[in-house]
Write an enzyme that holds these catalytic residues in place. Sequence first.
Site, PDB file in Angstrom:
ATOM      1  N   LYS A  21      73.702  52.856  47.063  1.00 22.94           N
ATOM      2  CA  LYS A  21      72.642  53.839  47.251  1.00 22.94           C
ATOM      3  C   LYS A  21      71.309  53.273  46.838  1.00 22.94           C
ATOM      4  CE  LYS A  21      71.393  58.233  45.346  1.00 22.94           C
ATOM      5  NZ  LYS A  21      71.693  59.194  44.323  1.00 22.94           N
ATOM      6  N   ARG A  50      63.629  55.665  35.668  1.00 21.62           N
ATOM      7  CA  ARG A  50      65.046  55.384  35.472  1.00 21.62           C
ATOM      8  C   ARG A  50      65.367  53.879  35.500  1.00 21.62           C
ATOM      9  NH1 ARG A  50      66.097  60.715  36.018  1.00 21.62           N
ATOM     10  NH2 ARG A  50      66.024  61.760  38.029  1.00 21.62           N
ATOM     11  N   SER A  54      67.295  60.918  50.302  1.00 24.94           N
ATOM     12  CA  SER A  54      66.273  61.882  50.697  1.00 24.94           C
ATOM     13  C   SER A  54      65.041  61.243  51.335  1.00 24.94           C
ATOM     14  CB  SER A  54      65.855  62.694  49.468  1.00 24.94           C
ATOM     15  OG  SER A  54      65.420  61.840  48.418  1.00 24.94           O
ATOM     16  N   LYS A  57      73.517  51.607  42.257  1.00 22.43           N
ATOM     17  CA  LYS A  57      72.454  52.581  42.442  1.00 22.43           C
ATOM     18  C   LYS A  57      71.147  51.976  41.968  1.00 22.43           C
ATOM     19  CE  LYS A  57      71.050  57.263  41.448  1.00 22.43           C
ATOM     20  NZ  LYS A  57      71.399  58.519  40.770  1.00 22.43           N
ATOM     21  N   ARG A  72      63.942  64.620  44.156  1.00 24.92           N
ATOM     22  CA  ARG A  72      63.494  65.138  42.854  1.00 24.92           C
ATOM     23  C   ARG A  72      62.889  66.523  43.011  1.00 24.92           C
ATOM     24  NH1 ARG A  72      62.587  59.496  40.076  1.00 24.92           N
ATOM     25  NH2 ARG A  72      64.673  58.724  40.598  1.00 24.92           N
ATOM     26  N   TYR A 128      72.071  63.808  54.967  1.00 26.90           N
ATOM     27  CA  TYR A 128      71.648  65.206  55.094  1.00 26.90           C
ATOM     28  C   TYR A 128      71.743  65.682  56.550  1.00 26.90           C
ATOM     29  CZ  TYR A 128      70.131  64.367  50.355  1.00 26.90           C
ATOM     30  OH  TYR A 128      70.131  64.038  49.019  1.00 26.90           O
ATOM     31  N   GLU A 174      78.675  45.310  39.043  1.00 25.50           N
ATOM     32  CA  GLU A 174      78.837  46.757  38.805  1.00 25.50           C
ATOM     33  C   GLU A 174      80.082  47.295  39.515  1.00 25.50           C
ATOM     34  OE1 GLU A 174      77.388  48.982  36.988  1.00 25.50           O
ATOM     35  OE2 GLU A 174      75.366  48.321  36.517  1.00 25.50           O
TER      36      GLU A 174
HETATM   37  C1  PBG Z   1      71.144  61.673  40.239  1.00 29.85           C
HETATM   38  C2  PBG Z   1      70.997  61.515  41.710  1.00 29.85           C
HETATM   39  C3  PBG Z   1      69.837  61.201  42.419  1.00 29.85           C
HETATM   40  C4  PBG Z   1      70.185  61.194  43.762  1.00 29.85           C
HETATM   41  C5  PBG Z   1      71.535  61.510  43.843  1.00 29.85           C
HETATM   42  N1  PBG Z   1      72.014  61.668  42.552  1.00 29.85           N
HETATM   43  C6  PBG Z   1      68.443  61.033  41.973  1.00 29.85           C
HETATM   44  C7  PBG Z   1      68.008  60.006  41.051  1.00 29.85           C
HETATM   45  O1  PBG Z   1      68.743  59.121  40.636  1.00 29.85           O
HETATM   46  O2  PBG Z   1      66.850  60.093  40.702  1.00 29.85           O
HETATM   47  C8  PBG Z   1      69.250  60.907  44.897  1.00 29.85           C
HETATM   48  C9  PBG Z   1      69.695  61.387  46.227  1.00 29.85           C
HETATM   49  C10 PBG Z   1      68.634  61.383  47.260  1.00 29.85           C
HETATM   50  O3  PBG Z   1      67.506  60.892  47.060  1.00 29.85           O
HETATM   51  O4  PBG Z   1      68.914  61.889  48.357  1.00 29.85           O
HETATM   52  N2  PBG Z   1      71.891  62.819  39.908  1.00 29.85           N
END
Ligand code: PBG
Length: 326
Positions: free
Chosen positions: A252, A221, A278, A199, A209, A317, A237
Amino acid sequence: MSAEFPIARPRRLRRTTAIRRLVAETRLSPADLVLPMFVKEGISEAQPLVSMPGVVQHTPDTLRKAAHEAVEAGVGGLILFGIPAVKDGRGSAADDPAGIVQKALRDLSADLGDSTVIMSDLCLDEYTDHGHCGLLTSAGEVDNDATLERYASIAVAQAAAGADVVAPSGMMDGQVRAIRTALDRAGYSGVAILAYSVKYASAFYGPFREAAECAPQFGDRSAYQQDPANADESIREVLHDLDEGADMVMVKPAGSYLDIVRRVRDTVDVPVAAYQVSGEYAMVEAAAAQGWVDRDRVILESLTSIRRAGADIVLTYWATEVARGL
Ligand code: PBG
């Protein structure tokens, strides 16, 4: 024969729709798609998301309806994100049996049973008032090992509420082992772990967010999510997570990380998922709304590319809409 004409004629296999379909190497099917869904506590109507046109924060009731529609369309699974009414420093609502995601999991498992795979994102950022994915030390850093205890407890709460799969997304070291141990001790050895092993600290999460109301209140983060410049550490990882007991691994975001999807696919022998996040969704919707790209073709091309790169499972989505059209 005159030498100026080619002998190999790849174009023969592209001539008609039927022949292209016959020789296609990659196929999209509804069963490979997983729909991420947001459910929010304390609202009486579904709330549209400005930065993700077509996506909403559900009430428990609209969630049930949308989940039903997704399953009717044939999607392979659903993954839930909860937004609690009250947030605090330790994300107390995350493992509260009465918490919003636990309620939603109970509803969906009662409604849908084993007709689909019900997954739950397992993290703290939607539940903490500071928006970070873990507990903080007094110096304001994310405390890895204290966070593991919280994740273990959330995993058990989600399993008790009916999750088939938990998906830890917080990027704490050792999270898969902590969760596996807790699940097994509590009698949930049948609950699988889809680890967000890879990730990246990505700007493509921007619209999420808003959706999950979890923007960090300070900092970012980068101290726990991966640097987009790195590829080798993704393999490390993934191998750690498999060693700790992950059943499936995820990369991701998806679209900008297809090289990573391919490397992971070539390295492991468990199912590989990729999350079209997203920002990937929002960019296509925004450009399509301007008439700048052909929305439907871009959606299918993006998903086909993620599958071609090696993902067995794609979180998107658009899952219900695409599943209906396939
Ligand atoms: C953290 C989480 C995130 C997403 C899925 N799980 C956000 C982040 O790490 O800031 C992002 C998913 C997306 O952008 O569609 N719980």
